[in-house]
Write an enzyme that holds these catalytic residues in place. Structure first.
Site, PDB file in Angstrom:
ATOM      1  CG  ASP A  16      -1.689   1.196   1.428  1.00 40.79           C
ATOM      2  OD1 ASP A  16      -2.315   1.634   0.449  1.00 40.79           O
ATOM      3  OD2 ASP A  16      -1.673   1.753   2.547  1.00 40.79           O
ATOM      4  CG  ASP A  18      -1.259   7.754   0.555  1.00 42.66           C
ATOM      5  OD1 ASP A  18      -0.148   8.070   0.087  1.00 42.66           O
ATOM      6  OD2 ASP A  18      -2.336   8.004  -0.008  1.00 42.66           O
ATOM      7  CG  ASP A 137      -1.774   2.394   6.448  1.00 45.32           C
ATOM      8  OD1 ASP A 137      -2.168   2.094   5.302  1.00 45.32           O
ATOM      9  OD2 ASP A 137      -1.884   3.535   6.932  1.00 45.32           O
TER      10      ASP A 137
HETATM   11 MG    MG Z   1      -2.700   3.178   3.605  1.00 47.15          MG
END
Ligand code: MG
Ligand code: ZN
Length: 188
Positions: A16, A18, A137
């Site tokens: 991923d 960000d 995240d």
């Molecule tokens: Mg993320």
């Protein structure tokens, strides 16, 4: 660190963006420009280590900010080009970027939907759900991995910008770590 038996045989690492590569924007804010993009500590080193191990490194990212009009697909491409240049200067390389430009519930590619991963599997035929791991995240990253039967590593973000669902994500993931560098260490 000993090799984690859960993570043997990994040939392709889906990252991923960000919150994994760069500092996440606060909820409701979006990152569309290089000037807003702040790499997290150790990211260049971690990606270079993945490159040296011969694994594919593929970024898969939801970019709803495009649908909302905060920035364009061209802005995202330009940002990724800058990121590639920056990484190259540190001996690191991302093999491909895939992103979903859509709003909620209007496509098959916004994670946790599988579209971005399926596109990558078409482009990299040597990668498969069996030999890939997803590092993310957000709950949507971990759910996407689970939905396709891939292994996953959850990066527990900064408590200030951590989204809802973090506890659930930690419970569903195969491992929970604090950074990309820690995630990569599990594979080595
Ligand atoms: Mg993320
Ligand atoms: Zn989409």
């Amino acid at each position: 660190m000993p090799v984690n038996p859960h993570f043997q045989g990994i040939r392709c690492v889906f990252l991923d963006r960000d919150g994994v590569l760069n500092r996440k924007a606060p909820e409701g804010e979006y990152i569309g420009r290089w000037s807003e993009f702040h790499l997290l500590p150790g990211v260049e080193r971690a990606i270079a280590a993945l490159n040296r191990s011969g694994r594919r490194v593929v970024v898969v990212s939801n970019q709803r900010g495009i649908a909302l009009g905060h920035y364009t697909s061209g802005d995202v491409d330009a940002l990724h080009a800058r990121l590639r240049e920056h990484l190259a200067a540190h001996g690191a390389r991302i093999d491909a970027f895939y992103f979903c430009p859509h709003d909620l519930d209007e496509c098959d590619c916004r994670k946790p939907k599988p579209g971005l991963f399926l596109e990558a599997f078409r482009d990299f035929p040597e990668a498969s759900v069996e030999n890939s791991v997803v590092v993310g995240d957000s709950l949507s990253d971990i759910e996407a991995a689970r939905g396709l039967g891939m292994r996953s590593i959850f990066i527990e973000g900064d408590p200030e910008t951590r989204k809802g669902g973090a506890e659930q994500a930690a419970g569903l993931a195969d491992a929970v770590v604090a950074s990309l560098e820690e995630a990569v260490a599990l594979l080595d």
